[in-house]
Design an enzyme around this catalytic site. Structure first.
Site, PDB file in Angstrom:
ATOM      1  N   ASP A  76      14.635 -14.912  18.381  1.00 15.20           N
ATOM      2  CA  ASP A  76      15.919 -15.621  17.817  1.00 15.20           C
ATOM      3  C   ASP A  76      16.102 -15.408  16.318  1.00 15.20           C
ATOM      4  O   ASP A  76      15.207 -15.209  15.504  1.00 15.20           O
ATOM      5  CB  ASP A  76      15.199 -17.274  17.930  1.00 15.20           C
TER       6      ASP A  76
ATOM      7  N   TYR B 262      18.889 -15.771  12.900  1.00 15.14           N
ATOM      8  CA  TYR B 262      19.444 -16.834  11.942  1.00 15.14           C
ATOM      9  C   TYR B 262      20.736 -16.276  11.343  1.00 15.14           C
ATOM     10  O   TYR B 262      20.485 -16.189  10.076  1.00 15.14           O
ATOM     11  CB  TYR B 262      18.359 -16.795  10.875  1.00 15.14           C
TER      12      TYR B 262
ATOM     13  N   HIS C 129      25.062 -22.274   8.736  1.00 15.37           N
ATOM     14  CA  HIS C 129      24.001 -22.969   9.352  1.00 15.37           C
ATOM     15  C   HIS C 129      22.685 -22.735   8.292  1.00 15.37           C
ATOM     16  O   HIS C 129      22.299 -23.433   7.679  1.00 15.37           O
ATOM     17  CB  HIS C 129      23.519 -22.542  10.657  1.00 15.37           C
TER      18      HIS C 129
ATOM     19  N   ARG D 143      16.068 -27.344   0.560  1.00  8.79           N
ATOM     20  CA  ARG D 143      15.931 -27.042  -0.770  1.00  8.79           C
ATOM     21  C   ARG D 143      17.013 -27.538  -1.787  1.00  8.79           C
ATOM     22  O   ARG D 143      17.828 -26.450  -2.180  1.00  8.79           O
ATOM     23  CB  ARG D 143      15.687 -25.549  -1.135  1.00  8.79           C
TER      24      ARG D 143
ATOM     25  N   GLU E 226      19.501 -26.568  19.001  1.00 11.86           N
ATOM     26  CA  GLU E 226      20.358 -25.464  18.214  1.00 11.86           C
ATOM     27  C   GLU E 226      21.494 -24.803  19.197  1.00 11.86           C
ATOM     28  O   GLU E 226      20.821 -24.409  20.345  1.00 11.86           O
ATOM     29  CB  GLU E 226      19.591 -24.525  17.632  1.00 11.86           C
TER      30      GLU E 226
ATOM     31  N   GLU F 274      23.271 -22.067  20.573  1.00 10.80           N
ATOM     32  CA  GLU F 274      23.435 -20.387  20.111  1.00 10.80           C
ATOM     33  C   GLU F 274      23.925 -19.677  21.285  1.00 10.80           C
ATOM     34  O   GLU F 274      24.025 -20.375  22.580  1.00 10.80           O
ATOM     35  CB  GLU F 274      21.671 -20.155  20.233  1.00 10.80           C
TER      36      GLU F 274
ATOM     37  N   ASP G 173      18.072 -23.801  21.742  1.00  8.99           N
ATOM     38  CA  ASP G 173      16.882 -23.679  21.101  1.00  8.99           C
ATOM     39  C   ASP G 173      16.205 -25.087  20.516  1.00  8.99           C
ATOM     40  O   ASP G 173      16.631 -25.247  19.584  1.00  8.99           O
ATOM     41  CB  ASP G 173      16.940 -22.563  19.980  1.00  8.99           C
TER      42      ASP G 173
ATOM     43  N   ARG H 147      11.864 -30.891  14.566  1.00  7.73           N
ATOM     44  CA  ARG H 147      11.976 -30.558  13.085  1.00  7.73           C
ATOM     45  C   ARG H 147      10.732 -31.035  12.186  1.00  7.73           C
ATOM     46  O   ARG H 147      10.383 -30.265  11.126  1.00  7.73           O
ATOM     47  CB  ARG H 147      13.145 -31.041  12.444  1.00  7.73           C
TER      48      ARG H 147
ATOM     49  N   GLN I 204       8.066 -28.508  12.957  1.00 11.55           N
ATOM     50  CA  GLN I 204       8.675 -27.150  12.344  1.00 11.55           C
ATOM     51  C   GLN I 204       8.224 -27.047  10.774  1.00 11.55           C
ATOM     52  O   GLN I 204       7.826 -26.103  10.159  1.00 11.55           O
ATOM     53  CB  GLN I 204       9.917 -27.035  12.608  1.00 11.55           C
TER      54      GLN I 204
ATOM     55  N   TYR J 212       5.652 -24.308   9.401  1.00 10.17           N
ATOM     56  CA  TYR J 212       6.144 -22.897   9.512  1.00 10.17           C
ATOM     57  C   TYR J 212       5.973 -22.065   8.029  1.00 10.17           C
ATOM     58  O   TYR J 212       6.027 -20.826   8.297  1.00 10.17           O
ATOM     59  CB  TYR J 212       7.833 -23.199   9.598  1.00 10.17           C
TER      60      TYR J 212
ATOM     61  N   LYS K 113       9.244 -24.921  18.109  1.00  7.63           N
ATOM     62  CA  LYS K 113       9.919 -24.047  18.905  1.00  7.63           C
ATOM     63  C   LYS K 113       9.773 -23.734  20.138  1.00  7.63           C
ATOM     64  O   LYS K 113      10.528 -23.822  21.047  1.00  7.63           O
ATOM     65  CB  LYS K 113      10.410 -22.783  18.143  1.00  7.63           C
TER      66      LYS K 113
ATOM     67  N   THR L   6      13.021 -23.456  25.708  1.00  5.30           N
ATOM     68  CA  THR L   6      14.373 -23.040  25.148  1.00  5.30           C
ATOM     69  C   THR L   6      15.069 -22.765  26.462  1.00  5.30           C
ATOM     70  O   THR L   6      14.791 -22.090  27.487  1.00  5.30           O
ATOM     71  CB  THR L   6      13.989 -21.459  24.755  1.00  5.30           C
TER      72      THR L   6
ATOM     73  N   THR M  54      21.354 -20.744  15.107  1.00  7.07           N
ATOM     74  CA  THR M  54      22.287 -21.853  15.348  1.00  7.07           C
ATOM     75  C   THR M  54      23.783 -21.329  15.028  1.00  7.07           C
ATOM     76  O   THR M  54      23.752 -20.610  13.960  1.00  7.07           O
ATOM     77  CB  THR M  54      21.853 -23.032  14.532  1.00  7.07           C
TER      78      THR M  54
ATOM     79  N   GLU N 279      21.970 -30.621  10.886  1.00  5.61           N
ATOM     80  CA  GLU N 279      23.270 -30.452  10.218  1.00  5.61           C
ATOM     81  C   GLU N 279      24.079 -31.910  10.256  1.00  5.61           C
ATOM     82  O   GLU N 279      24.464 -32.406   9.320  1.00  5.61           O
ATOM     83  CB  GLU N 279      23.867 -29.112  10.320  1.00  5.61           C
TER      84      GLU N 279
HETATM   85 MN    MN Z   1      17.247 -21.118  16.736  1.00  2.00          MN
END
Ligand code: MN
Length: 410
Positions: free
Chosen positions: A121, A123, A128, A137, A199, A201, A233, A237, A240, A244, A253, A257, A344, A358
């Site tokens: 997967d 990014y 996104h 952040r 997600e 995708e 996906d 959260r 994760q 992560y 994750k 899927t 995503t 989001e």
């Molecule tokens: Mn993904």
């Protein structure tokens, strides 16, 4: 246009022809081709004779319970197969022979279309990655320094890729209690995720393999990639966020899927090619592409029957040819059935965001008529996608749907 009843002018006309795997009652699984609201029993059609004389043995490859053997035949065989399908489903002269081999979609059971080899997967979406950076952040740079230089990715879990229609059980895992921070002596607890997400995708399916120690240049993308499927996906959260660091996504994750039952051949997207939105700075030479390298695929995210988002794949920063070149730039081999997903898809506007993270901005702003932040038990999510076809209309990629089941109690 096709002679098949109601197929002409539909989203499943001759310019689409996705491949899947089906059975009828207890019959053996075999390859089917969707045309209109019918499935062509492809191996039986090829066995009628009149198939490409000295060409690939399609009757055998299409008689298998997955697409893998057919995909392994390679690019030339895929082209021969598609040309033959267009001929027999398009020219009236074949109708008497072929029509008895069409099965109404409502009478078939669809199965996982191919055996997934490795699953990766990426990014690849600037919007996104920027949104996620801002949510997680808020005081730092939204994009990390590597992001504009390579398509960031991770290896996922191939064995838990499931076909559309498969229910998804809410995963349990370690998460921090609400309100606690990972910075100060955290005390994680085990429990069902409270932040179950999707997600939206687009994923690419590798047909033609490569030997270990070789690279696939961006120019060879179409030689190796057989087709595409929308992909959900599913993401937990809270699990994760806790797990992560520093190695990336894992159990948040890997529980499920979802992919479509239909793989749309890359050739069907030839009229959907568009230029990338622009890459600054230019990537290193091995990641440069000849334009148009993007794809104009429009997505819809439907929650319990309500469209809550319309992510535009055409906005993606990194192209699938670049993902493949990056994936093999260290000499990693490709296997038939490898699946790699875009990450995503999110556009510039709020109603184009491809994840609930989001859409609700980290759970802060409920959205849609049901005021959702994250998924609740019983929710059904469906991804739909369409693209410009060769006949002037839009072709449909196969839907990806799944319903959330409650977590097991233990
Ligand atoms: Mn993904």
């Amino acid at each position: 246009m096709s002679w098949v009843e109601d197929a002409a002018g539909s989203a499943y006309d001759l310019d689409n022809l996705p491949y899947g795997v089906f059975s009828i009652d207890d019959s053996a699984r075999r390859v089917g081709v969707r045309i209109g609201d019918f499935v062509l029993d492809a191996s039986a059609a090829a066995a009628l004779g009149g198939d490409p004389g000295n060409g690939p043995d399609l009757a055998t490859a299409w008689g298998r319970p997955t697409l893998n053997d057919f995909m392994a035949l390679g690019h030339d065989a895929w082209q021969v197969a598609r040309a033959w399908l267009v001929e027999v489903l398009g020219a009236e002269v074949h109708r008497d022979r072929v029509e008895p081999l069409l099965v109404p979609l409502s009478e078939v059971t669809l199965h996982q279309p191919f055996e997934v080899a490795d699953y990766v997967d990426f990014y690849c979406c600037l919007q996104h990655a920027t949104n996620v950076g801002r949510i997680f952040r808020p005081d730092g740079e939204a994009l990390l320094p590597n992001w504009r230089h390579l398509p960031v990715g991770y290896h996922g879990r191939a064995g838990t890729v499931v076909v559309s229609g498969t229910d998804v059980r809410r995963p349990r895992g370690q998460r921090l209690p609400a309100g606690s921070s990972a910075q100060v002596r955290p005390s994680p607890e085990l429990g069902p995720t409270r932040r179950l997400d999707i997600e939206a995708e687009l994923a690419f399916v590798v047909g033609a393999p490569t030997p270990l120690g070789t690279q696939v240049p961006t120019s060879a993308f179409a030689e190796h990639v057989f087709g595409v499927t929308p992909l959900n996906d599913w993401s937990a959260r809270d699990i994760q966020a806790w797990e992560y660091v520093p190695l990336g996504p894992f159990l948040g994750k890997s529980f499920a899927t979802s992919i479509s039952a239909w793989v749309t051949p890359l050739e069907a997207l030839e009229h959907a090619r568009v230029a990338l939105p622009g890459q600054d700075p230019p990537p290193l030479p091995h990641l440069q592409v000849e334009e148009p390298a993007g794809f104009d695929v429009d997505f819809e995210v439907e929650l319990n029957g309500e469209v809550v988002s319309r992510p535009p794949y055409a906005a993606m920063y990194w192209s699938p040819a670049q993902m493949l070149a990056h994936l093999t730039s260290n000499g990693a081999s490709l296997r038939t059935g490898d699946l790699y997903a875009s990450g995503t898809i999110s556009g510039d506007d709020r109603d184009q965001r491809g994840s609930f993270l989001e859409l609700s901005w980290g759970g802060r702003d409920p959205f849609g008529s049901s005021d959702r932040t994250f998924l609740e038990d019983g929710d059904t999510v469906t991804l739909r996608a369409t693209a410009p076809g060769a006949l002037g209309g839009r072709i449909a990629l196969g839907d990806v749907t799944g319903t959330v089941l409650p977590s097991c109690s233990t």
